[in-house]
Design a protein around this motif. Structure first.
Motif, PDB file in Angstrom:
ATOM      1  N   GLY A  11       0.799  -1.818   0.172  1.00 24.77           N
ATOM      2  CA  GLY A  11       0.298  -0.172   0.010  1.00 24.77           C
ATOM      3  C   GLY A  11       0.882   1.434  -0.314  1.00 24.77           C
ATOM      4  O   GLY A  11       0.708   1.781  -0.794  1.00 24.77           O
ATOM      5  N   GLY A  12       2.016   1.440   0.615  1.00 23.37           N
ATOM      6  CA  GLY A  12       2.979   2.518   0.718  1.00 23.37           C
ATOM      7  C   GLY A  12       3.555   2.601  -0.280  1.00 23.37           C
ATOM      8  O   GLY A  12       3.584   3.968  -0.629  1.00 23.37           O
ATOM      9  N   GLU A  13       3.645   1.474  -1.778  1.00 24.77           N
ATOM     10  CA  GLU A  13       4.480   1.896  -2.495  1.00 24.77           C
ATOM     11  C   GLU A  13       3.541   2.310  -3.733  1.00 24.77           C
ATOM     12  O   GLU A  13       4.087   3.509  -4.556  1.00 24.77           O
ATOM     13  N   ALA A  14       2.295   1.666  -3.727  1.00 31.04           N
ATOM     14  CA  ALA A  14       1.416   2.211  -4.227  1.00 31.04           C
ATOM     15  C   ALA A  14       0.706   3.191  -4.363  1.00 31.04           C
ATOM     16  O   ALA A  14       1.214   4.331  -5.477  1.00 31.04           O
ATOM     17  N   ARG A  15       0.595   3.781  -3.048  1.00 31.37           N
ATOM     18  CA  ARG A  15       0.486   5.226  -2.454  1.00 31.37           C
ATOM     19  C   ARG A  15       1.721   6.336  -3.073  1.00 31.37           C
ATOM     20  O   ARG A  15       1.475   7.636  -3.226  1.00 31.37           O
ATOM     21  N   ARG A  16       3.294   5.751  -2.712  1.00 31.36           N
ATOM     22  CA  ARG A  16       4.571   6.924  -3.227  1.00 31.36           C
ATOM     23  C   ARG A  16       4.388   6.891  -4.764  1.00 31.36           C
ATOM     24  O   ARG A  16       4.744   8.196  -4.930  1.00 31.36           O
ATOM     25  N   LEU A  17       3.623   5.896  -5.469  1.00 27.71           N
ATOM     26  CA  LEU A  17       3.609   6.170  -6.970  1.00 27.71           C
ATOM     27  C   LEU A  17       2.131   6.849  -7.666  1.00 27.71           C
ATOM     28  O   LEU A  17       2.397   8.181  -8.117  1.00 27.71           O
ATOM     29  N   ALA A  18       1.257   6.906  -6.981  1.00 26.79           N
ATOM     30  CA  ALA A  18       0.272   7.831  -6.641  1.00 26.79           C
ATOM     31  C   ALA A  18      -0.007   8.957  -6.476  1.00 26.79           C
ATOM     32  O   ALA A  18       0.154  10.006  -7.960  1.00 26.79           O
ATOM     33  N   THR A  19       1.455   9.302  -6.128  1.00 23.64           N
ATOM     34  CA  THR A  19       2.229  11.084  -5.988  1.00 23.64           C
ATOM     35  C   THR A  19       2.040  11.109  -6.796  1.00 23.64           C
ATOM     36  O   THR A  19       2.844  12.716  -8.051  1.00 23.64           O
TER      37      THR A  19
END
Length: 130
Positions: A38-46
């Protein structure tokens, strides 16, 4: 890179019209989000255009371990494309994603995915329009 530029780059790389490129982008990013934390998905989303952030939304931090074949099968099912179009489209999406994501986040992404994903993340000899 804005949304239109992202879709155009994917379309050119995969040699597909904008509507098909949009479907493949959504399917690829959704499937990618499932395979990373989830952390990586959120980083990519930004780092992606705002219109694409919802595809990287993830309510859990758990990453589903998925190999490249499973990944492509899922992308194809979601996008409604055959195997060849799916592989070309997913490669185009991930290549374009590399252009908008920081080098550090690209390393984190690669570390969370099986090694066989490198063929999609780091294609050899591909460029826009090639």
């Amino acid at each position: 890179m804005n949304y239109a530029e992202f879709l155009e780059a994917v379309g050119k790389r995969a040699r597909m019209p904008a509507a098909e490129a949009a479907n493949v982008v959504g399917a690829t990013l959704t499937t990618l989000a499932e395979g990373v934390s989830g952390g990586e998905a959120r980083r990519l989303a930004t780092q992606v255009p705002e219109e694409l952030r919802g595809y990287l939304h993830k309510d859990v931090d758990f990453a589903e371990r998925i190999d490249l074949v499973e990944f492509l099968n899922e992308v194809g099912a979601r996008a409604g494309t055959d195997d060849e179009r799916t592989a070309e489209g997913a490669r185009a999406v991930l290549t374009t994603l590399r252009e908008v994501v920081s080098a550090d986040d690209l390393e984190y992404l690669e570390s969370e995915l099986p090694k066989d994903f490198r063929r999609l993340l780091r294609p050899v000899g591909r460029s826009v329009g090639a």
